[in-house]
Design a protein around this motif. Structure first.
Motif: not given
Lengths: 95, 486
Positions: B71-76, B290-295
């Motif tokens: 939500a704050t445009g961060c890199k994960i 990636e799936d986790f972040v996409d979810e």
């Protein structure tokens, strides 16, 4: 990178340990021996080797966010050196 | 202090915000995080720092933090690790706090804050996961400190801003924005007074035009939005005054005293120094698929900006109203719940913005604690819409509803505020009024048509407000026209 007596006293202070002077001296020698031994590793070429922070399996799954039972209140306080009916009691930490 | 030449200097401010996450269970132990339980009843051996216990990471700590990061445009970070921050304090029974150090899970983001003179982007350096400490109570026992470990291990995120803020007002706007975001994301309730949102500030000043930073101080203990603004202003003034009088700012941690409205130095004992961070050996690295972040990304809720836009476009509200209603997520939810029972967005917006917000302000309560639920409020608006009551009656009934849980129509009846639209009720009153004011009737007939307002007023008064003003106007006009013709 020899450890000095001041280093030992500083580390002891951080660990809240009171050391008599002769122990400072012997610990200083022990610590220097340990560090000297570790320095041996510097002889290895570790370029391109990822640091190993953990030896456990990184595939360990997360825990589901569910609250189970706490331990009984009495058991929680049982092993404390001092407590009242509700709280842990410790020597006052602010002046 | 008002004599200080502020325009010669500019302040550089960075904020560190801690947000307590709304998870069911603690960061590393399966036990409740609920606030307000009896002391030391929500603990496990892990929370107490007993030997032989092992932390297991709560998936929602990760999920909520990633939510905030996205939500704050961060890199994960694909891989991040926990670290031990070592210090001794009785509310931290393990002797270290589990936190993140070199590899925060989210980094390099930004948010946009709204100021009087436009918008400004504020960088987010990092967001990392950590655990809360317990609570120490110093004032209940003359010689001891009492410790409650219910809070020990409750999950926190720390959101660190870039030093992009320049004024206390900007810091205030930034903090409000952070609160708005965490509330919209449903990851933190954002309550500063109860400590679920906490803020520390790094403050320095430099001559305007200079690019190097001055020496900074760290401000702690600001437990309200107002205090954050005040404390930073106080500290800026103090630093400028110090420099102007030839002194030098010393790097130190200062505590805000909300009663004296000034800062004070921390006692030496309160100042922690050497944390000796090292990788937490008991928790494996956090590796995000990636799936986790996409979810998480797909399940992000509607954020304030898009909600505001929707309120304008779909509901036809003007931009100021849409902004006010979406500022607080729970207020916007409340408003939209009214619309589930009533198809009149503008009337609902009017009532919420005037009456509901007035009561929230007067009583200093949150919308969550507002006594009237959306449905009865929708019913009230419908009474007015169906011309069963008039505006002043609506306000009276609204005030009564704050104290009495009852259907608005029933209250209207009890309070004799229901409009009576039968002609048989209002006819005799109209006749009476016209008979009593022959001069006005004459002047009306001679063309002074604005006297209609006077007649309506008289009829409404005589009917004790129960006549329907619209109907009264129609009947009066008809009657007066008849007299005219005759």
């Amino acid at each position: 990178m020899a450890v000095t007596s001041d280093d030992v006293k500083y580390i002891a202070d951080l660990a809240r340990l009171q050391l008599p002077d002769d122990e400072v001296e012997s610990l200083k020698q022990d610590l220097n021996k340990i560090l000297g031994y570790m320095e041996k590793l510097d002889e290895l070429d570790t370029t391109d080797v990822e640091p190993l922070e953990h030896v456990t399996d990184p595939e360990v799954p997360f825990r589901k966010d569910e609250a189970g039972d706490p331990i009984p209140h009495e058991d929680a306080l049982k092993n404390a050196p001092d407590a009242d009916a509700d709280y842990f009691r410790v020597p006052r930490v602010i002046e | 202090m008002s004599t200080i030449q502020h325009d010669k200097f500019e302040a550089v401010i960075g904020l560190e915000v801690h947000a307590q996450l709304l998870t069911q269970s603690k960061a590393f132990a399966p036990v409740s995080t609920e606030f307000g339980g009896a002391p030391n009843t929500q603990v496990t051996p892990l929370c107490l720092g007993h030997p032989g216990t092992l932390p297991v990471l709560n998936e929602n700590l990760v999920r909520y933090t990633v939510r905030m990061g996205l939500a704050t445009g961060c890199k994960i970070a694909e891989k991040s690790i926990f670290a031990r921050k070592n210090y001794f304090y009785p509310d931290l029974p393990k002797g270290y706090q589990i936190s993140q150090y070199e590899t925060p899970i989210c980094y390099d983001g930004e948010i946009e804050i709204e100021l009087d003179n436009g918008r400004k982007r504020i960088g987010i350096t990092r967001i990392h996961m950590e655990e809360d400490a317990g609570k120490s109570i110093h004032d209940r026992d003359p010689v001891n400190t009492l410790v409650d470990l219910n809070r020990a291990g409750v999950p926190l995120i720390e959101i660190v801003s870039e030093p992009d803020l320049r004024t206390p007002g900007e810091a205030y706007a930034y903090l409000k924005k952070i609160r708005q975001i965490v509330q919209y994301l449903e990851i933190c309730d954002g309550n500063m007074e109860e400590g679920s949102l906490r803020c520390d500030a790094n403050v320095s000043v430099r001559p305007r035009g200079e690019s190097a930073f001055g020496t900074r101080t760290e401000l702690k203990n600001m437990n309200s939005f107002r205090n954050v603004e005040r404390a930073i202003q106080f500290e800026i003034d103090r630093q400028i005054e110090l420099i102007e009088s030839g002194g030098e700012v010393v790097q130190e941690t200062l505590l805000w005293d909300p009663d004296k409205l000034q800062t004070r130095q921390m006692r030496s004992k309160e100042e922690a120094h050497d944390y000796r961070y090292f990788p937490e050996p008991d928790i494996p690295p956090v590796v995000l698929e990636e799936d986790f972040v996409d979810e998480v990304r797909q399940n992000l809720p509607e954020m304030p900006e898009s909600r505001r836009e929707r309120f304008e476009k779909q509901l036809g509200l003007n931009s100021d109203d849409a902004r006010t209603l979406t500022e607080n997520r729970y207020l916007a939810d409340y408003y939209e719940e009214i619309l589930e029972y009533l198809d009149n967005p503008k009337a609902a917006a009017n009532l919420v913005m005037t009456e509901v917000l007035r009561v929230l302000n007067e009583q200093s309560i949150d919308i969550q604690d507002f006594p009237v639920r959306p449905k009865p409020l929708a019913d009230l608006i419908r009474l007015k819409q169906d011309e069963k009551i008039n505006s002043s009656a609506m306000q009276k009934i609204f005030n009564r509803m704050l104290e009495q849980e009852e259907e608005p129509e029933k209250l209207a009846g009890e309070m004799n505020l229901l409009q009576i639209s039968e002609e048989g009720f209002v006819e005799p009153i109209i006749r009476e009024v016209l008979d009593a004011h022959p001069d006005e009737v004459m002047r009306y007939r001679e063309g002074k048509k604005q006297l209609i307002g006077f007649f309506i007023g008289q009829v409404m008064q005589k009917s004790k407000g129960q006549a329907n003003p619209k109907q009264v106007r129609e009947l009066l006009t008809k009657k007066l026209d008849q007299i005219e013709k005759s």
